[in-house]
Design a protein around this motif. Structure first.
Motif, PDB file in Angstrom:
ATOM      1  N   ASP A  73     106.694 -55.126  22.511  1.00  0.00           N
ATOM      2  CA  ASP A  73     107.404 -53.894  23.209  1.00  0.00           C
ATOM      3  C   ASP A  73     108.798 -53.962  23.452  1.00  0.00           C
ATOM      4  OD1 ASP A  73     106.902 -51.080  24.124  1.00  0.00           O
ATOM      5  OD2 ASP A  73     107.368 -52.054  25.998  1.00  0.00           O
ATOM      6  N   ARG A  77     111.666 -51.843  21.174  1.00  0.00           N
ATOM      7  CA  ARG A  77     112.504 -50.771  21.723  1.00  0.00           C
ATOM      8  C   ARG A  77     113.871 -51.115  21.665  1.00  0.00           C
ATOM      9  NH1 ARG A  77     109.999 -49.170  27.935  1.00  0.00           N
ATOM     10  NH2 ARG A  77     107.890 -48.815  27.078  1.00  0.00           N
ATOM     11  N   ARG A  78     114.391 -52.326  21.469  1.00  0.00           N
ATOM     12  CA  ARG A  78     115.694 -52.871  21.190  1.00  0.00           C
ATOM     13  C   ARG A  78     116.011 -52.456  19.877  1.00  0.00           C
ATOM     14  NH1 ARG A  78     119.253 -52.893  24.360  1.00  0.00           N
ATOM     15  NH2 ARG A  78     118.096 -54.151  25.819  1.00  0.00           N
ATOM     16  N   GLU A  81     116.500 -48.802  19.669  1.00  0.00           N
ATOM     17  CA  GLU A  81     117.481 -48.116  20.687  1.00  0.00           C
ATOM     18  C   GLU A  81     118.428 -49.522  21.045  1.00  0.00           C
ATOM     19  OE1 GLU A  81     116.549 -45.692  23.757  1.00  0.00           O
ATOM     20  OE2 GLU A  81     114.515 -45.841  23.095  1.00  0.00           O
ATOM     21  N   ARG A  84     120.310 -49.459  24.219  1.00  0.00           N
ATOM     22  CA  ARG A  84     119.566 -49.142  25.489  1.00  0.00           C
ATOM     23  C   ARG A  84     119.978 -50.222  26.735  1.00  0.00           C
ATOM     24  NH1 ARG A  84     114.284 -51.221  26.413  1.00  0.00           N
ATOM     25  NH2 ARG A  84     113.597 -49.317  27.233  1.00  0.00           N
ATOM     26  N   GLN A  87     116.218 -54.272  30.080  1.00  0.00           N
ATOM     27  CA  GLN A  87     115.151 -54.173  30.973  1.00  0.00           C
ATOM     28  C   GLN A  87     114.589 -55.419  31.470  1.00  0.00           C
ATOM     29  OE1 GLN A  87     112.105 -51.829  28.893  1.00  0.00           O
ATOM     30  NE2 GLN A  87     110.871 -51.506  30.918  1.00  0.00           N
TER      31      GLN A  87
END
Length: 106
Positions: A73, A77-78, A81, A84, A87
């Motif tokens: 996940d 996401r990286r 984006e 970003r 996290q």
């Protein structure tokens, strides 16, 4: 040396990474007449084969499946984006109590 140091300093339990190293450590202790868990409790980290050993090793069991899902996940996401914010994910392991641990002697 680790075993001698632990016992001479009143240590009653050791966390040994990984299962295989914990098993080897227990073998050395038992061969020296040290009772597991009577004289020393041993906890493994990984819990891949810890329960198959004699005595079955108490182990810290990381949530492998959840770690894999979180990693995929985060990578997806990286990629989607790249800028970003970083996290952090916290996944707590479980303690599987088995035959290699006991309360310390008084």
């Amino acid at each position: 040396a680790t075993l001698d140091s632990a016992l001479s300093n009143g240590v009653t339990a050791l966390l040994v990474h990984s299962d295989a190293e914990a098993m080897a450590f227990v073998d050395v202790a038992l061969n020296r007449g040290i009772a597991i868990p009577g004289d020393l409790s041993v906890i493994a980290y990984d819990d891949e084969v810890a329960e198959l050993f004699t005595p079955p090793l108490t182990a810290v069991s990381p949530p492998r499946h959840d770690i894999g899902v979180a990693a995929v996940d985060l990578i997806a996401r990286r990629i989607a984006e790249p800028d970003r914010a970083v996290q952090r994910v916290i996944l707590n392991p479980r303690l599987q109590v088995r035959g290699s641990t006991a309360p310390p002697r008084p």
